[in-house]
Each structure stands twice: as C-alpha cells, then as structure tokens.
Design an enzyme around this catalytic site. Structure first.
Site, PDB file in Angstrom:
ATOM      1  CE  LYS A 266      -4.005  -1.967   2.728  1.00 41.84           C
ATOM      2  NZ  LYS A 266      -4.927  -1.997   2.603  1.00 41.84           N
ATOM      3  NE  ARG A 340     -10.795 -10.136  -1.723  1.00 37.24           N
ATOM      4  CZ  ARG A 340     -11.471  -8.941  -1.954  1.00 37.24           C
ATOM      5  NH1 ARG A 340     -11.783  -8.924  -3.842  1.00 37.24           N
ATOM      6  NH2 ARG A 340     -11.228  -7.704  -2.109  1.00 37.24           N
TER       7      ARG A 340
END
Length: 485
Positions: A266, A340
């Site tokens: 990120k 996820r």
C-alpha cells in the site's frame, strides 16, 4: 461513568428537552425557572429544532447550576436513534461544563417510543459518548462526569437501561480493541484478549497456533500470515444459550491486526488506520460478550483468523496459486486482497467443523465499500431474503444503517480464474460485491450475510455519541440479530 435509574435528581446540570410546537418538559424544576424556560421557547431564544443544544447557566442556589436545553424536532419524526444522539450530545455538553452529575428525565423524550427501547437508546447514547482512548497519553484528563441519573421508573425502563449498558459497554470494548496500536495488538495478543473476555463474560474460547491451523488445512489463511514474524492464531469462541436446539449462528470476523498490503504494498497514506483491519474480529468479540451477558437464547460460534499481512521473503506473491481448507484453489492477483482469503477458510471452518447452520461475516474488506456508500452505511450481501430481513430489523434497532447490494450470478464470472477455481480480485469493477461473493463461495450454501464495514468501522469526524477513531460498528446489530433469530 455510572448510569442509574432514579425518581430523584439533584445534579448540578439537568437536561431539559422540547419537541417543536410542544411545551418543554421541566419536571421538578422550580416553577419560576420552568416558566422562564417556556417563555424562552415561545420567544425562540431556545431552539426546538432537532439537535440544537444550548446551555443556560444560573446563579448559585438551590436546584441545578446549568440547564442543558435540547431541541427534539417534530414529535412524529422522533426515533430511538434520535434519542441516542440527543443523550450523547447532552453527555458531551455536561463534560464541557465539568459537572460531576447530570439529571436526564426520560419523560422528556415523549411517549411515542416503547419505554424499554427508549431507556436502552438513552443509556447507549450516554455510555457510548463517554468513551475515549487515551491510555498512552502521559497526561490523561479524567472524565469529570461521574454519574448520569435517568429520572423515571418502571420495569421496562430498568430492563432497557440494563440492556443498553451491556450493549454500549460491548461496543466500547470493540472500539478499544481496534484503537490499540498494532505493535501491541498482535494476533497472539488478540487471542489473549478473546480468552480474557470469554472468561469474564461466560463463553468458551479455544486458540489454535500455527501448527494447529496447518493441521486443519487452512492454506489460504496461512499464506496471508506467512510473511510476518508474528505468527497467526485461529480464535474459536462458543456460546450455547439454547442447548435444546441444533441451530448455530456462525459469526466470522476479519482479524488482520495489520495490513501492509503485502508485496502489493500500500502507499503510505493507505497504511494509516490499518491497525483497524481487525474491526470485524473486534465486532464479533464484542457481540459474543454482550450476547453472553444478556443470556440470549441462541447458540453461537465465533471464528477469527488472526494474522498480519506483511512484506518479507516468505510472503505470498502475485500469480501464486494457493489452496484452501475447502479444497478450492485460488489464483492471487493482489496480495492486498488478503482479507477474503482468511475469511474463506474461517467461514468454511465454521460450517464444517463447528456445524454453523447460518453464517454472518463482518470485515473491513474493500475500499470500494467507501466509494459506494461512504462512512455512513454498511453494504451487505445476502443469499437468503428472510435472513437479510432479520438483519435489517436488527440494524434498525441498533441505529446502524445498512444497504443490500445485488448478488446476481453474472457477478461471479468476474472472480473466475482460467488456471484455478477462483481469483482473489475481480476482472472489472463491483469490488465490494465480488469480494463478498468470493467469501460466499465457501459457506457451503448456508444462509449467509456479509457486512463490509470498511467505511463504517472508523471515523475521522466526531459524532453525537462517538469520538474520532473506532466506532464499534456491527456489535449492537449482531446482538439484536441474535435476539431476533
């Protein structure tokens, strides 16, 4: 801060409320003071618009030193959430006045709301507004407000107060877990906290270390955490409030105690707040605590796959193909789509090993959720209409906004892989939907709800009953859902 139900109040500050086109509720105030307040309302010196708060400071003598006047708006528009917000504003105003006690008359909120619901909402607003996270400050300012007196009586009000305090304390517990810095709130520490809370609140907790996780075949979970020096933990919490039933509600919370993005690193700005990527796990722990204290007649299993997503030579990579506990294979297109993967193994574990008959997962999963609905509303995916209707009812009781997203079969095409069973990011848009559907591919066709709290778990703006920082999103909604089922 203590909140108690009493028929007598003598605090140095008192909340006086008034609906539009109504008389202010002044209760036991001196008749001359009550008349003066009424005159100021009639002269529009005091506003009755919803949310307007004004302070009248009186001369020293008998009775309250300060009147906190709050407008309630139109009586027909008043809801428990509005009561929650007004209570929160009153608490914050009392703190600014540095008074030790505040009197708050329940009857001042009208008679349109059920007394239990009203007392619960007021208690929640008051207790939630008192939360602050300052444990690391060298000079901590103590809350001057030590006691709130809810002026009223009756069994319904007493029960509402008791429930409201439990729900607010559980929400504040979740806030505290999220607000902790990630150098301290590691996967192991989160597991320790779950054990401590379980012991205090009366639910069972089992922790599995890395070897235990590997023995279960949870490869997707392990791959996410393998780049970190802090080893993962699988946290399993159980509460049996209805032993005669075979129905089990599975609660699965995303437990990324820090998310750097992994090798799909990120940018710096996007790493800010990533200590809160375990807000789903915190919501599940908070809900387990409240449901246990309330002795709700429901069977629960809470599952948290706790780990860090970090950068190292051991970290999983883009283009990897990994396995999962279910046996399905996954092609990795982004290591920053890690939540996820952990949820996939966690929900599969809940339904196959713990026999959950329905599943709710909650996660700070996608930035797309913020793009779609901002910081006010939680998007939801559901494969069962009745289950979603029950969630909507629960969210309404909690005053938390949700919105159901479509889950058409065509969206599943976006997460199909040419070289594996699934890919972990979509081919083109619909990021919140496809992330949820990825998790849904592992619930074994159980009734399922997916709450993406990426936008609602954290706020940069102070609200009526919350400060900047963690909000505890989802805790109270889950608790009400457990009571409805």
């Amino acid at each position: 801060m203590e909140i108690k139900l009493t028929t007598q109040g003598s605090a140095p500050a008192r909340l006086v409320t008034c609906f539009e086109d109504h008389q202010p509720v002044t209760g036991s105030l001196d008749a001359n003071l009550a008349r003066s307040i009424q005159d100021m309302v009639e002269d529009e010196v005091l506003s009755t618009k919803f949310g307007a708060v004004q302070v009248i400071t009186l001369g020293r003598g008998e009775g309250p030193r300060h009147i906190i006047f709050a407008g309630l708006g139109k009586a027909e528009d008043f809801t428990p959430e509005r009561a929650r917000r007004i209570a929160g504003r009153a608490i914050k105003q009392a703190q600014k006045l540095k008074v030790p006690q505040l009197d708050l008359e329940i009857s001042g909120f009208g008679t349109r709301i059920d007394p239990l619901d009203l007392a619960r909402a007021i208690a929640e607003g008051a207790m939630l507004a008192s939360y602050k996270f300052d444990k690391f400050k060298s000079e901590r300012k103590e809350n001057p407000l030590k006691q709130v007196n809810l002026l009223g009586d009756g069994d319904a009000a007493a029960l509402g107060l008791a429930e409201g305090l439990i729900l607010a304390e559980a929400t504040n517990l979740a806030r505290g877990l999220v607000d902790e810095p990630s150098n301290l709130m590691t996967p192991a520490k989160l597991a320790d906290e779950a054990e401590r809370i379980g012991s205090e609140c009366g639910f069972e907790v089992t922790i599995r270390d890395e070897a235990g996780i590997r023995a279960l075949g949870m490869e997707a979970f392990l791959m996410v955490g393998q780049g970190s020096d802090n080893p993962p933990r699988l946290i399993v919490m159980k509460y049996r409030g209805n032993p005669s039933s075979t129905e089990v509600l599975g609660l699965v919370g995303k437990g990324l105690t820090y998310d750097s993005g992994g090798l799909s690193l990120k940018p710096r700005q996007s790493m800010e707040g990533m200590k809160g990527d375990m807000a789903g796990a915190a919501a599940v722990i908070g809900a387990m605590a409240a449901i246990s204290k309330l002795k709700v007649k429901v069977n629960l299993v809470g599952v948290i796959a706790a780990c860090e997503n970090m950068v190292s030579g051991r970290a999983y990579k883009v283009d990897d193909i990994i396995g999962s506990m279910s046996g399905q294979t996954i092609e990795i297109f982004s290591t920053d789509a890690e939540g996820r993967l952990t949820l996939a193994d966690a929900v599969y574990y809940a339904v196959t090993k713990e026999k959950a008959t329905r599943v709710l997962d909650i996660a700070t999963l996608t930035g797309a959720a913020i793009v779609a609905l901002g910081n006010l509303t939680t998007p939801v995916l559901a494969n069962d209409d009745q289950f979603y209707a029950q969630l909507q009812q629960a969210a309404d009781l909690a005053g938390e906004k949700i919105w159901r997203l479509p889950h058409d079969e065509e969206y599943k095409e976006l997460i199909k892989s040419e070289v594996a069973d699934l890919r972990n990011t979509s081919r083109g848009g619909a990021g919140t939907i496809t992330a949820g559907l990825f998790v849904g591919a592992f619930v074994e066709k159980r009734p399922w709800l997916h709450l993406d709290i990426a936008g609602t778990a954290w706020t940069a703006k102070e609200g009526d009953y919350h400060p900047k920082g963690a909000t505890g999103a989802g805790v109270r909604t889950i608790c009400h859902l457990a009571k409805i089922l």
